[in-house]
Design a protein around this motif. Structure first.
Motif, PDB file in Angstrom:
ATOM      1  N   ARG A  88       0.855  -1.174   0.000  1.00  0.00           N
ATOM      2  CA  ARG A  88       0.000   0.000   0.000  1.00  0.00           C
ATOM      3  C   ARG A  88       0.900   1.236   0.000  1.00  0.00           C
ATOM      4  O   ARG A  88       1.850   1.323   0.790  1.00  0.00           O
ATOM      5  CB  ARG A  88      -0.895   0.003   1.231  1.00  0.00           C
ATOM      6  N   ILE A  89       0.634   2.192  -0.903  1.00  0.00           N
ATOM      7  CA  ILE A  89       1.484   3.366  -1.041  1.00  0.00           C
ATOM      8  C   ILE A  89       0.696   4.648  -0.815  1.00  0.00           C
ATOM      9  O   ILE A  89      -0.533   4.653  -0.921  1.00  0.00           O
ATOM     10  CB  ILE A  89       2.172   3.417  -2.428  1.00  0.00           C
ATOM     11  N   VAL A  90       1.427   5.691  -0.486  1.00  0.00           N
ATOM     12  CA  VAL A  90       0.867   7.039  -0.376  1.00  0.00           C
ATOM     13  C   VAL A  90       1.759   7.970  -1.185  1.00  0.00           C
ATOM     14  O   VAL A  90       2.944   7.701  -1.395  1.00  0.00           O
ATOM     15  CB  VAL A  90       0.776   7.524   1.089  1.00  0.00           C
ATOM     16  N   ALA A  91       1.182   9.074  -1.632  1.00  0.00           N
ATOM     17  CA  ALA A  91       1.945  10.074  -2.375  1.00  0.00           C
ATOM     18  C   ALA A  91       2.772  10.910  -1.411  1.00  0.00           C
ATOM     19  O   ALA A  91       2.312  11.261  -0.324  1.00  0.00           O
ATOM     20  CB  ALA A  91       1.004  10.961  -3.175  1.00  0.00           C
ATOM     21  N   THR A  92       4.002  11.217  -1.825  1.00  0.00           N
ATOM     22  CA  THR A  92       4.859  12.098  -1.034  1.00  0.00           C
ATOM     23  C   THR A  92       5.098  13.419  -1.753  1.00  0.00           C
ATOM     24  O   THR A  92       5.514  14.389  -1.135  1.00  0.00           O
ATOM     25  CB  THR A  92       6.211  11.443  -0.724  1.00  0.00           C
ATOM     26  N   SER A  93       4.867  13.448  -3.052  1.00  0.00           N
ATOM     27  CA  SER A  93       4.943  14.666  -3.859  1.00  0.00           C
ATOM     28  C   SER A  93       4.074  14.427  -5.085  1.00  0.00           C
ATOM     29  O   SER A  93       3.398  13.402  -5.185  1.00  0.00           O
ATOM     30  CB  SER A  93       6.390  15.001  -4.232  1.00  0.00           C
ATOM     31  N   ARG A  94       4.109  15.337  -6.032  1.00  0.00           N
ATOM     32  CA  ARG A  94       3.230  15.198  -7.200  1.00  0.00           C
ATOM     33  C   ARG A  94       3.590  13.996  -8.075  1.00  0.00           C
ATOM     34  O   ARG A  94       2.767  13.532  -8.847  1.00  0.00           O
ATOM     35  CB  ARG A  94       3.229  16.464  -8.036  1.00  0.00           C
ATOM     36  N   ASN A  95       4.828  13.452  -7.923  1.00  0.00           N
ATOM     37  CA  ASN A  95       5.236  12.320  -8.754  1.00  0.00           C
ATOM     38  C   ASN A  95       6.028  11.256  -7.985  1.00  0.00           C
ATOM     39  O   ASN A  95       6.788  10.501  -8.577  1.00  0.00           O
ATOM     40  CB  ASN A  95       6.071  12.815  -9.938  1.00  0.00           C
ATOM     41  N   ALA A  96       5.844  11.215  -6.666  1.00  0.00           N
ATOM     42  CA  ALA A  96       6.596  10.253  -5.861  1.00  0.00           C
ATOM     43  C   ALA A  96       5.679   9.584  -4.839  1.00  0.00           C
ATOM     44  O   ALA A  96       4.727  10.202  -4.350  1.00  0.00           O
ATOM     45  CB  ALA A  96       7.761  10.938  -5.154  1.00  0.00           C
ATOM     46  N   PHE A  97       6.007   8.324  -4.538  1.00  0.00           N
ATOM     47  CA  PHE A  97       5.182   7.504  -3.644  1.00  0.00           C
ATOM     48  C   PHE A  97       6.086   6.707  -2.722  1.00  0.00           C
ATOM     49  O   PHE A  97       7.227   6.399  -3.065  1.00  0.00           O
ATOM     50  CB  PHE A  97       4.319   6.541  -4.472  1.00  0.00           C
ATOM     51  N   VAL A  98       5.550   6.339  -1.566  1.00  0.00           N
ATOM     52  CA  VAL A  98       6.282   5.506  -0.632  1.00  0.00           C
ATOM     53  C   VAL A  98       5.323   4.467  -0.059  1.00  0.00           C
ATOM     54  O   VAL A  98       4.143   4.742   0.132  1.00  0.00           O
ATOM     55  CB  VAL A  98       6.929   6.343   0.492  1.00  0.00           C
ATOM     56  N   ALA A  99       5.844   3.258   0.183  1.00  0.00           N
ATOM     57  CA  ALA A  99       5.039   2.187   0.772  1.00  0.00           C
ATOM     58  C   ALA A  99       4.916   2.418   2.269  1.00  0.00           C
ATOM     59  O   ALA A  99       5.889   2.776   2.931  1.00  0.00           O
ATOM     60  CB  ALA A  99       5.678   0.830   0.495  1.00  0.00           C
ATOM     61  N   LEU A 100       3.725   2.189   2.797  1.00  0.00           N
ATOM     62  CA  LEU A 100       3.499   2.365   4.225  1.00  0.00           C
ATOM     63  C   LEU A 100       4.323   1.388   5.066  1.00  0.00           C
ATOM     64  O   LEU A 100       4.643   1.676   6.214  1.00  0.00           O
ATOM     65  CB  LEU A 100       2.011   2.234   4.550  1.00  0.00           C
ATOM     66  N   ASP A 101       4.692   0.243   4.475  1.00  0.00           N
ATOM     67  CA  ASP A 101       5.517  -0.726   5.197  1.00  0.00           C
ATOM     68  C   ASP A 101       7.019  -0.456   5.028  1.00  0.00           C
ATOM     69  O   ASP A 101       7.848  -1.264   5.420  1.00  0.00           O
ATOM     70  CB  ASP A 101       5.176  -2.149   4.767  1.00  0.00           C
TER      71      ASP A 101
END
Length: 147
Positions: A88-101
């Motif tokens: 599961r991921i969330v956005a960190t900027s307009r073009n970047a994502f990070v996994a919650l785990d």
């Protein structure tokens, strides 16, 4: 004669510079931060509307031959590398994502010429190597030159 005097002056100047460099106190050091790989989940993820995520949804070829897939189900975004489990991921900027785990982060760059680039940082699990030694869990960076 002028050459001898000039060489002597240059030699003395170099010796003085070397001597002054050696007399600096030991506690006068400068730390230079290097590029460190980290996967951090932001305290406040960036909201990304369904329409904004659509440009990133799909499959991306990675430089190691794997594929990164991004998809959205309802309001939740997911990333999968090859046949591994989804994250599961969330956005960190307009073009970047990070996994919650904290197992991966990805940046996707859409270029004006229609090409896609970016970077994936992922946790590589510990494994036993062919020579009998063990390689611990570590972070690796992969590029994806196309979509």
């Amino acid at each position: 004669m002028k050459t001898i005097i000039l060489n002597t002056l240059l030699g003395l100047s170099a010796a003085c510079m070397a001597a002054s460099a050696q007399t600096l106190p030991q506690d006068k050091t400068v730390d230079v931060a290097g590029h460190s790989l980290r996967i951090d989940v932001p305290d406040q993820p960036r909201y990304m509307a369904r329409e904004d995520f659509q440009q990133f949804a799909g499959a991306y070829d990675l430089s190691n031959g794997d594929t990164l897939q991004l998809r959205r189900a309802g309001g939740i975004m997911y990333a999968r590398i090859g046949n591994q489990p989804e994250h599961r991921i969330v956005a960190t900027s307009r073009n970047a994502f990070v996994a919650l785990d904290r197992q991966l982060k990805v940046r996707i760059d859409h270029h004006d010429d229609g090409s896609v680039g970016g970077e994936l940082v992922m946790v590589v699990p510990a494994r036993q190597l062919a020579d009998g030694s063990a390689q611990g869990e570590h972070l690796a960076t992969l590029a994806f030159p196309g979509r």
